[in-house]
Design a protein around this motif. Structure first.
Motif, PDB file in Angstrom:
ATOM      1  N   GLY A 184       0.805  -1.219   0.000  1.00 22.39           N
ATOM      2  CA  GLY A 184       0.000   0.000   0.000  1.00 22.39           C
ATOM      3  C   GLY A 184       0.834   1.263   0.000  1.00 22.39           C
ATOM      4  N   LEU A 185       2.088   1.171   0.395  1.00 15.15           N
ATOM      5  CA  LEU A 185       2.963   2.338   0.444  1.00 15.15           C
ATOM      6  C   LEU A 185       3.911   2.428  -0.747  1.00 15.15           C
ATOM      7  N   LEU A 186       3.790   1.494  -1.679  1.00 14.52           N
ATOM      8  CA  LEU A 186       4.589   1.579  -2.902  1.00 14.52           C
ATOM      9  C   LEU A 186       4.020   2.666  -3.806  1.00 14.52           C
ATOM     10  N   THR A 187       4.885   3.380  -4.487  1.00 14.98           N
ATOM     11  CA  THR A 187       4.410   4.349  -5.479  1.00 14.98           C
ATOM     12  C   THR A 187       3.843   3.569  -6.662  1.00 14.98           C
ATOM     13  N   ARG A 188       3.133   4.235  -7.538  1.00 18.02           N
ATOM     14  CA  ARG A 188       2.551   3.566  -8.706  1.00 18.02           C
ATOM     15  C   ARG A 188       3.649   2.896  -9.536  1.00 18.02           C
ATOM     16  N   GLU A 189       4.742   3.604  -9.739  1.00 13.17           N
ATOM     17  CA  GLU A 189       5.857   3.056 -10.516  1.00 13.17           C
ATOM     18  C   GLU A 189       6.465   1.826  -9.826  1.00 13.17           C
ATOM     19  N   GLU A 190       6.665   1.932  -8.508  1.00 13.18           N
ATOM     20  CA  GLU A 190       7.210   0.802  -7.753  1.00 13.18           C
ATOM     21  C   GLU A 190       6.264  -0.397  -7.800  1.00 13.18           C
ATOM     22  N   LEU A 191       4.966  -0.126  -7.679  1.00 12.05           N
ATOM     23  CA  LEU A 191       3.978  -1.203  -7.689  1.00 12.05           C
ATOM     24  C   LEU A 191       3.939  -1.900  -9.050  1.00 12.05           C
ATOM     25  N   ASP A 192       4.011  -1.120 -10.119  1.00 10.44           N
ATOM     26  CA  ASP A 192       4.033  -1.712 -11.455  1.00 10.44           C
ATOM     27  C   ASP A 192       5.257  -2.611 -11.623  1.00 10.44           C
ATOM     28  N   ARG A 193       6.406  -2.136 -11.165  1.00  9.30           N
ATOM     29  CA  ARG A 193       7.627  -2.936 -11.270  1.00  9.30           C
ATOM     30  C   ARG A 193       7.535  -4.177 -10.378  1.00  9.30           C
ATOM     31  N   TYR A 194       6.996  -4.018  -9.181  1.00 12.42           N
ATOM     32  CA  TYR A 194       6.813  -5.139  -8.257  1.00 12.42           C
ATOM     33  C   TYR A 194       5.956  -6.227  -8.911  1.00 12.42           C
ATOM     34  N   ASN A 195       4.818  -5.818  -9.469  1.00 10.25           N
ATOM     35  CA  ASN A 195       3.918  -6.790 -10.100  1.00 10.25           C
ATOM     36  C   ASN A 195       4.595  -7.499 -11.269  1.00 10.25           C
ATOM     37  N   ALA A 196       5.350  -6.762 -12.071  1.00  9.62           N
ATOM     38  CA  ALA A 196       6.055  -7.365 -13.204  1.00  9.62           C
ATOM     39  C   ALA A 196       7.112  -8.357 -12.722  1.00  9.62           C
ATOM     40  N   LEU A 197       7.859  -7.981 -11.700  1.00 11.05           N
ATOM     41  CA  LEU A 197       8.880  -8.886 -11.168  1.00 11.05           C
ATOM     42  C   LEU A 197       8.252 -10.143 -10.574  1.00 11.05           C
ATOM     43  N   MET A 198       7.134  -9.989  -9.886  1.00 14.75           N
ATOM     44  CA  MET A 198       6.476 -11.150  -9.300  1.00 14.75           C
ATOM     45  C   MET A 198       5.962 -12.083 -10.393  1.00 14.75           C
ATOM     46  N   GLU A 199       5.479 -11.515 -11.476  1.00 12.20           N
ATOM     47  CA  GLU A 199       5.000 -12.332 -12.586  1.00 12.20           C
ATOM     48  C   GLU A 199       6.158 -13.112 -13.213  1.00 12.20           C
ATOM     49  N   VAL A 200       7.273 -12.443 -13.429  1.00  7.90           N
ATOM     50  CA  VAL A 200       8.450 -13.111 -13.988  1.00  7.90           C
ATOM     51  C   VAL A 200       8.940 -14.193 -13.031  1.00  7.90           C
ATOM     52  N   GLY A 201       9.025 -13.864 -11.760  1.00  5.73           N
ATOM     53  CA  GLY A 201       9.484 -14.839 -10.777  1.00  5.73           C
ATOM     54  C   GLY A 201       8.586 -16.058 -10.696  1.00  5.73           C
ATOM     55  N   SER A 202       7.275 -15.839 -10.742  1.00  5.90           N
ATOM     56  CA  SER A 202       6.337 -16.960 -10.702  1.00  5.90           C
ATOM     57  C   SER A 202       6.508 -17.853 -11.929  1.00  5.90           C
ATOM     58  N   TYR A 203       6.689 -17.228 -13.081  1.00  7.05           N
ATOM     59  CA  TYR A 203       6.920 -18.002 -14.301  1.00  7.05           C
ATOM     60  C   TYR A 203       8.190 -18.848 -14.166  1.00  7.05           C
ATOM     61  N   LEU A 204       9.244 -18.232 -13.663  1.00  4.03           N
ATOM     62  CA  LEU A 204      10.503 -18.969 -13.502  1.00  4.03           C
ATOM     63  C   LEU A 204      10.343 -20.143 -12.538  1.00  4.03           C
ATOM     64  N   GLU A 205       9.577 -19.935 -11.472  1.00  3.13           N
ATOM     65  CA  GLU A 205       9.335 -21.032 -10.531  1.00  3.13           C
ATOM     66  C   GLU A 205       8.526 -22.157 -11.188  1.00  3.13           C
ATOM     67  N   GLU A 206       7.545 -21.780 -12.003  1.00  2.00           N
ATOM     68  CA  GLU A 206       6.766 -22.794 -12.721  1.00  2.00           C
ATOM     69  C   GLU A 206       7.664 -23.627 -13.632  1.00  2.00           C
ATOM     70  N   GLN A 207       8.669 -22.982 -14.178  1.00  2.00           N
ATOM     71  CA  GLN A 207       9.608 -23.662 -15.075  1.00  2.00           C
ATOM     72  C   GLN A 207      10.726 -24.368 -14.300  1.00  2.00           C
ATOM     73  N   ARG A 208      10.597 -24.350 -12.986  1.00  4.87           N
ATOM     74  CA  ARG A 208      11.593 -24.954 -12.089  1.00  4.87           C
ATOM     75  C   ARG A 208      12.977 -24.325 -12.260  1.00  4.87           C
ATOM     76  N   ARG A 209      12.976 -23.032 -12.512  1.00  4.51           N
ATOM     77  CA  ARG A 209      14.236 -22.282 -12.630  1.00  4.51           C
ATOM     78  C   ARG A 209      14.423 -21.458 -11.363  1.00  4.51           C
ATOM     79  N   HIS A 210      14.484 -22.140 -10.238  1.00  3.68           N
ATOM     80  CA  HIS A 210      14.600 -21.467  -8.944  1.00  3.68           C
ATOM     81  C   HIS A 210      15.915 -20.699  -8.829  1.00  3.68           C
ATOM     82  N   ASP A 211      16.920 -21.145  -9.573  1.00  4.65           N
ATOM     83  CA  ASP A 211      18.192 -20.435  -9.565  1.00  4.65           C
ATOM     84  C   ASP A 211      18.028 -19.020 -10.109  1.00  4.65           C
ATOM     85  N   LEU A 212      17.193 -18.844 -11.121  1.00  8.82           N
ATOM     86  CA  LEU A 212      16.944 -17.510 -11.676  1.00  8.82           C
ATOM     87  C   LEU A 212      15.896 -16.749 -10.861  1.00  8.82           C
TER      88      LEU A 212
END
Length: 83
Positions: free
Chosen positions: A10-38
């Motif tokens: 709730g205290l993230l700026t709009r820009e920070e929140l957008d980047r946070y959401n994008a990073l979480m999406e990428v990270g989730s994809y990598l975990e689905e692909q079993r690329r925990h190292d990345l």
């Protein structure tokens, strides 16, 4: 991927929140692909990204504590020397 708390989000700026959401999406994809190292590196970036919001949350807590102390002194619950 570890999410940050709702209070921090709730205290993230709009820009920070957008980047946070994008990073979480990428990270989730990598975990689905079993690329925990990345995914580990993405999580580190998320941790760095949310640090300013964590500091803002701490500052809000300190300000709330000061207001509570002022209120208690004003109501006679504490003496000014009890601080």
């Amino acid at each position: 991927m570890r999410h940050c708390s709702v209070q921090v989000r709730g205290l993230l700026t709009r820009e920070e929140l957008d980047r946070y959401n994008a990073l979480m999406e990428v990270g989730s994809y990598l975990e689905e692909q079993r690329r925990h190292d990345l995914a580990y590196h993405v999580q580190r970036e998320v941790d760095i990204l949310i640090q300013p919001a964590i500091e803002r949350l701490k500052a809000k807590g300190k300000e709330r504590d000061k207001e509570n102390l002022r209120y208690m002194i004003d109501q006679g619950m504490l003496d000014a020397e009890d601080e």
